[in-house]
Design a protein around this motif. Structure first.
Motif, short mmCIF file in Angstrom:
data_model
loop_
_atom_site.label_atom_id
_atom_site.label_comp_id
_atom_site.label_asym_id
_atom_site.label_seq_id
_atom_site.Cartn_x
_atom_site.Cartn_y
_atom_site.Cartn_z
N UNK A 32 0.84 -1.19 0.00
CA UNK A 32 0.00 0.00 0.00
C UNK A 32 0.88 1.24 0.00
N UNK A 33 0.42 2.28 -0.68
CA UNK A 33 1.08 3.59 -0.65
C UNK A 33 0.12 4.56 0.01
N UNK A 34 0.51 5.06 1.17
CA UNK A 34 -0.35 5.92 1.96
C UNK A 34 0.24 7.31 2.10
N UNK A 35 -0.60 8.31 1.96
CA UNK A 35 -0.23 9.71 2.09
C UNK A 35 -0.99 10.30 3.27
N UNK A 36 -0.28 10.71 4.32
CA UNK A 36 -0.95 11.40 5.41
C UNK A 36 -1.40 12.76 4.90
N UNK A 37 -2.69 13.04 4.99
CA UNK A 37 -3.24 14.24 4.37
C UNK A 37 -4.22 14.94 5.29
N UNK A 48 -8.08 2.29 5.02
CA UNK A 48 -7.20 2.22 3.84
C UNK A 48 -6.31 1.00 3.85
N UNK A 49 -5.98 0.50 5.02
CA UNK A 49 -5.08 -0.66 5.12
C UNK A 49 -5.92 -1.91 5.19
N UNK A 50 -6.03 -2.59 4.07
CA UNK A 50 -6.79 -3.84 4.00
C UNK A 50 -5.82 -4.99 3.82
N UNK A 51 -5.84 -5.90 4.74
CA UNK A 51 -4.93 -7.04 4.64
C UNK A 51 -3.53 -6.69 5.10
N UNK A 52 -2.61 -7.54 4.71
CA UNK A 52 -1.23 -7.33 5.11
C UNK A 52 -0.39 -7.03 3.89
N UNK A 53 0.78 -6.62 4.13
CA UNK A 53 1.71 -6.32 3.05
C UNK A 53 2.52 -5.09 3.39
N UNK A 79 -2.72 6.84 -1.65
CA UNK A 79 -4.08 7.01 -1.15
C UNK A 79 -4.02 7.95 0.03
N UNK A 80 -4.84 9.02 0.02
CA UNK A 80 -4.85 9.99 1.10
C UNK A 80 -5.55 9.41 2.32
N UNK A 81 -4.85 9.42 3.45
CA UNK A 81 -5.40 8.91 4.71
C UNK A 81 -5.19 9.95 5.81
N UNK A 82 -5.98 9.79 6.87
CA UNK A 82 -5.77 10.64 8.05
C UNK A 82 -5.78 9.77 9.29
N UNK A 83 -5.43 10.39 10.39
CA UNK A 83 -5.38 9.68 11.67
C UNK A 83 -6.53 10.08 12.58
N UNK A 84 -7.59 10.61 12.01
CA UNK A 84 -8.73 11.02 12.81
C UNK A 84 -8.82 12.53 12.91
N UNK A 85 -9.60 13.02 13.87
CA UNK A 85 -9.89 14.45 13.95
C UNK A 85 -8.72 15.31 14.43
N UNK A 86 -7.73 14.71 15.05
CA UNK A 86 -6.63 15.50 15.58
C UNK A 86 -5.48 15.58 14.57
N UNK A 87 -4.79 16.70 14.56
CA UNK A 87 -3.62 16.87 13.71
C UNK A 87 -2.39 16.71 14.59
#
Length: 104
Positions: A32-37, A48-53, A79-87
């Motif tokens: 997976x390629x993840x972008x903290x956004x 965004x993280x489905x399965x392992x790898x 893929x743009x992801x966030x960690x919830x409501x807090x920055x």
């Protein structure tokens, strides 16, 4: 802690050069390629993280990446992801992602 694998961390390079170099590709077909956004529409990391790898994580400086940088990353398949409501601060956000990935 019992962790026997240290995440691979590479030297800093210019973002657009790194994206163009092809080194942003995760190892293996299931990676997976993840972008903290901070952008609206970024999905929660847990969705965004489905399965392992392998995971390639792109985390920007304080305040996030510029619009041009985010668009380049998305065009490169991130893929743009966030960690919830807090920055979180730039130095703690990647650690929070690593912690969350160990629970996935």
């Amino acid at each position: 802690c019992g962790r026997n694998r240290v995440p691979q961390v590479h030297e800093a390079v210019a973002l657009l050069a790194w994206l163009a170099s092809g080194r942003a590709e995760p190892v293996g077909a299931r990676g997976s390629r993840l972008l903290l956004s901070l952008a609206p529409g970024a999905q929660p990391l847990s969705q965004a993280v489905a399965g392992t790898g392998p995971v390639t994580l792109l985390s920007g400086p304080e305040g996030g990446l510029s619009l041009v940088e985010e668009q380049a990353a998305l065009a490169a398949g991130f893929v743009a992801v966030n960690l919830g409501p807090r920055v979180l601060r730039a130095e703690t956000a990647p650690l929070a992602v690593l912690a969350a990935l160990t629970l996935a």
